[in-house]
Write an enzyme that holds these catalytic residues in place. Structure first.
Site, PDB file in Angstrom:
ATOM      1  N   CYS A  67       0.874  -1.257  -0.044  1.00 19.68           N
ATOM      2  CA  CYS A  67      -0.044  -0.062   0.020  1.00 19.68           C
ATOM      3  C   CYS A  67       0.909   1.164  -0.038  1.00 19.68           C
ATOM      4  O   CYS A  67       0.776   2.306  -0.721  1.00 19.68           O
ATOM      5  CB  CYS A  67      -0.986   0.220   1.206  1.00 19.68           C
ATOM      6  SG  CYS A  67      -0.268  -0.442   2.716  1.00 19.68           S
TER       7      CYS A  67
HETATM    8  N1  LIG Z   1      -3.508  -4.432   5.149  1.00 17.68           N
HETATM    9  C1  LIG Z   1      -2.949  -3.586   4.442  1.00 17.68           C
HETATM   10  O1  LIG Z   1      -3.494  -2.368   4.218  1.00 17.68           O
HETATM   11  C2  LIG Z   1      -2.314  -4.239   3.448  1.00 17.68           C
HETATM   12  C3  LIG Z   1      -2.017  -3.574   2.095  1.00 17.68           C
HETATM   13  C4  LIG Z   1      -1.200  -4.242   1.230  1.00 17.68           C
HETATM   14  C5  LIG Z   1      -0.802  -5.634   1.347  1.00 17.68           C
HETATM   15  N2  LIG Z   1      -0.921  -6.131   2.606  1.00 17.68           N
HETATM   16  C6  LIG Z   1      -0.418  -7.337   2.606  1.00 17.68           C
HETATM   17  O2  LIG Z   1      -1.467  -8.572   2.387  1.00 17.68           O
HETATM   18  C7  LIG Z   1      -1.440  -9.528   3.310  1.00 17.68           C
HETATM   19  C8  LIG Z   1      -2.768  -9.655   3.993  1.00 17.68           C
HETATM   20  O3  LIG Z   1      -2.862  -8.386   4.637  1.00 17.68           O
HETATM   21  P1  LIG Z   1      -3.980  -8.442   6.015  1.00 17.68           P
HETATM   22  O4  LIG Z   1      -4.005  -6.750   6.099  1.00 17.68           O
HETATM   23  O5  LIG Z   1      -5.316  -8.812   5.166  1.00 17.68           O
HETATM   24  O6  LIG Z   1      -3.616  -9.333   7.134  1.00 17.68           O
HETATM   25  P2  LIG Z   1      -4.585  -9.973   8.149  1.00 17.68           P
HETATM   26  O7  LIG Z   1      -6.114  -9.162   8.303  1.00 17.68           O
HETATM   27  O8  LIG Z   1      -3.883 -10.135   9.124  1.00 17.68           O
HETATM   28  O9  LIG Z   1      -5.129 -11.478   7.621  1.00 17.68           O
HETATM   29  C9  LIG Z   1      -4.222 -12.489   7.280  1.00 17.68           C
HETATM   30  C10 LIG Z   1      -5.120 -13.822   6.856  1.00 17.68           C
HETATM   31  O10 LIG Z   1      -4.099 -14.684   6.761  1.00 17.68           O
HETATM   32  C11 LIG Z   1      -4.612 -15.915   7.624  1.00 17.68           C
HETATM   33  N3  LIG Z   1      -3.251 -16.307   8.205  1.00 17.68           N
HETATM   34  C12 LIG Z   1      -2.615 -15.727   9.431  1.00 17.68           C
HETATM   35  N4  LIG Z   1      -1.512 -16.415   9.511  1.00 17.68           N
HETATM   36  C13 LIG Z   1      -1.259 -17.612   8.806  1.00 17.68           C
HETATM   37  C14 LIG Z   1      -0.645 -18.551   8.662  1.00 17.68           C
HETATM   38  N5  LIG Z   1       0.302 -18.759   9.201  1.00 17.68           N
HETATM   39  N6  LIG Z   1      -0.900 -19.525   7.601  1.00 17.68           N
HETATM   40  C15 LIG Z   1      -1.977 -19.413   6.826  1.00 17.68           C
HETATM   41  N7  LIG Z   1      -2.896 -18.486   7.174  1.00 17.68           N
HETATM   42  C16 LIG Z   1      -2.520 -17.336   7.975  1.00 17.68           C
HETATM   43  C17 LIG Z   1      -5.511 -15.254   8.649  1.00 17.68           C
HETATM   44  O11 LIG Z   1      -6.357 -16.287   9.034  1.00 17.68           O
HETATM   45  P3  LIG Z   1      -6.272 -17.502   9.956  1.00 17.68           P
HETATM   46  O12 LIG Z   1      -5.296 -17.129  11.182  1.00 17.68           O
HETATM   47  O13 LIG Z   1      -7.698 -17.759  10.446  1.00 17.68           O
HETATM   48  O14 LIG Z   1      -5.737 -18.533   9.052  1.00 17.68           O
HETATM   49  C18 LIG Z   1      -6.172 -14.046   7.761  1.00 17.68           C
HETATM   50  O15 LIG Z   1      -7.240 -14.708   7.083  1.00 17.68           O
HETATM   51  C19 LIG Z   1       0.063  -9.383   4.229  1.00 17.68           C
HETATM   52  O16 LIG Z   1       1.158 -10.029   3.650  1.00 17.68           O
HETATM   53  C20 LIG Z   1       0.125  -7.777   4.104  1.00 17.68           C
HETATM   54  O17 LIG Z   1       1.507  -7.472   4.264  1.00 17.68           O
HETATM   55  C21 LIG Z   1      -1.836  -5.324   3.452  1.00 17.68           C
END
Ligand SMILES: NC(=O)c1ccc[n+]([C@@H]2O[C@H](COP(=O)([O-])OP(=O)(O)OC[C@H]3O[C@@H](n4cnc5c(N)ncnc54)[C@H](OP(=O)(O)O)[C@@H]3O)[C@@H](O)[C@H]2O)c1
Length: 324
Positions: free
Chosen positions: A138
């Site tokens: 982002c």
């Molecule tokens: N938030 C932002 O603004 C943003 C922007 C650009 C990119 N990103 C990137 O996009 C990705 C997701 O971000 P997010 O903000 O959506 O994160 P999040 O809200 O923490 O969600 C993470 C997801 O992954 C699952 N997860 C967590 N640990 C896991 C593991 N060890 N193995 C398998 N599944 C796992 C979680 O569900 P369960 O624990 O139930 O499996 C959840 O569904 C990250 O790499 C982040 O850096 C985020």
């Protein structure tokens, strides 16, 4: 074209946004999503905005072997950094299946030669027909959109700041990200040391922008949005407004605005608004976008559209929800 979509990490903030955007995409016929902690529960149990609109339940795991058997499968991986990278090499054949498009939203493959970097305003041609795509971060999206008008220029020192909302840290709260710690606060973090800098400096190099950039990320008291500011000394004989108009010609989701862009005008959308001000002693380029939208989920859908030869705006032509 009929698309069967799969979201790894569907219970997270990014996963929820992917569910929201994909549920109204005219080419998407089905959506499956994984979560270890919510397996068996309906999507709306975690994402209440989807109740009555998006059917389906979280699955603990989806076997890669079952994917890529429909007309077109698209896998979006919204897992924490490192999780997809751990499993991908052993699944080489599955994810290279010709009917499967993989779009990763983590940092894992952004520097990989195997993945196409998914910033359409920069490398739309490379995304067309691409198989694995690494979607930008982002902050990186905001900074790179701010840099694109400067292609080929000798800019010198660029001081950049970007303030992000709390959803940028994902769904799990930590000591510095949960509501009481952030709600009435404003602070900088990872000062001059943010992990997204590598992709930004790589883009500067690829765009032949001669200069150095220092970046101070900041944490703001709002939920969604990023507001980035790039400041540098005025460039002789350069009309920044004209360069920006040229850089974003044909980019449906970048809007040039007078004066300051506003987070409230882009939140909930795939738009990025860019404002330019040229003063006596310095120039400023400002970018506002939704970190979960153009900074993440809807940008990944934009790249999917391009990769599959669909009109870029398919399923994404929605304004933000002013006031946010
Ligand atoms: N938030 C932002 O603004 C943003 C922007 C650009 C990119 N990103 C990137 O996009 C990705 C997701 O971000 P997010 O903000 O959506 O994160 P999040 O809200 O923490 O969600 C993470 C997801 O992954 C699952 N997860 C967590 N640990 C896991 C593991 N060890 N193995 C398998 N599944 C796992 C979680 O569900 P369960 O624990 O139930 O499996 C959840 O569904 C990250 O790499 C982040 O850096 C985020």
């Amino acid at each position: 074209m009929k698309i069967d979509a799969v979201i790894f990490g569907a219970s997270g903030y990014g996963g929820g946004e992917l569910l929201r955007w994909l549920s109204t995409h005219p080419n998407v016929a089905s959506i499956r999503g994984t979560s270890r902690s919510r397996a068996g529960k309906p999507f709306w149990d975690t994402h209440p905005n989807l109740r009555g609109v998006v059917d389906g339940t979280f699955e603990a795991e989806i076997d890669w072997k079952s994917l890529g058997t429909s007309e077109q499968t698209v896998v979006f991986s919204a897992l924490p950094h490192g999780e997809l990278a751990k499993t991908l090499p052993s699944l080489e054949k599955s994810w290279r299946n010709e009917r499967l498009l993989l779009v990763d939203l983590s940092t894992d493959f952004r520097a990989s030669q195997d993945f196409v970097y998914g910033l359409p305003e920069w490398n739309r041609e490379a995304i067309l027909g691409a198989k694995p795509i690494a979607s930008p971060g982002c902050f990186a999206t905001a900074l790179q959109l701010g840099l694109l008008p400067l292609r080929g220029l000798d800019v010198g020192f660029i001081a950049a700041t970007a303030v992000t909302g709390s959803s940028g840290s994902g769904a799990s709260a930590s000591a510095t990200t949960h509501h009481p710690a952030r709600a009435n606060d404003f602070r900088a973090y990872k000062i001059l040391a943010h992990q997204h800098m590598a992709e930004v400096t790589a883009a500067m190099k690829a765009c032949d922008i001669n200069g150095s950039l220092s970046f101070v990320p900041q944490s703001g008291p709002f939920v969604r949005g990023i507001f980035a500011t790039l400041q540098f000394a005025p460039l002789a004989k350069v009309d920044l407004h004209a360069l920006a108009a040229e850089a974003f010609a044909g980019s449906s989701f970048v809007r040039l605005v007078e004066d300051s862009p506003r987070i409230s005008a882009v939140v909930g959308s795939n738009f990025a608004d860019v404002g330019i001000v040229e003063g006596e002693g310095s120039a400023a380029i400002m970018v506002a976008l939704d970190n979960l939208g153009k900074g993440m989920a809807s940008q990944a859908v934009q790249s999917m559209n391009i990769a599959l030869g669909l009109p870029e705006t398919t399923g994404l032509w929605t304004p933000g929800r002013f006031p946010a």
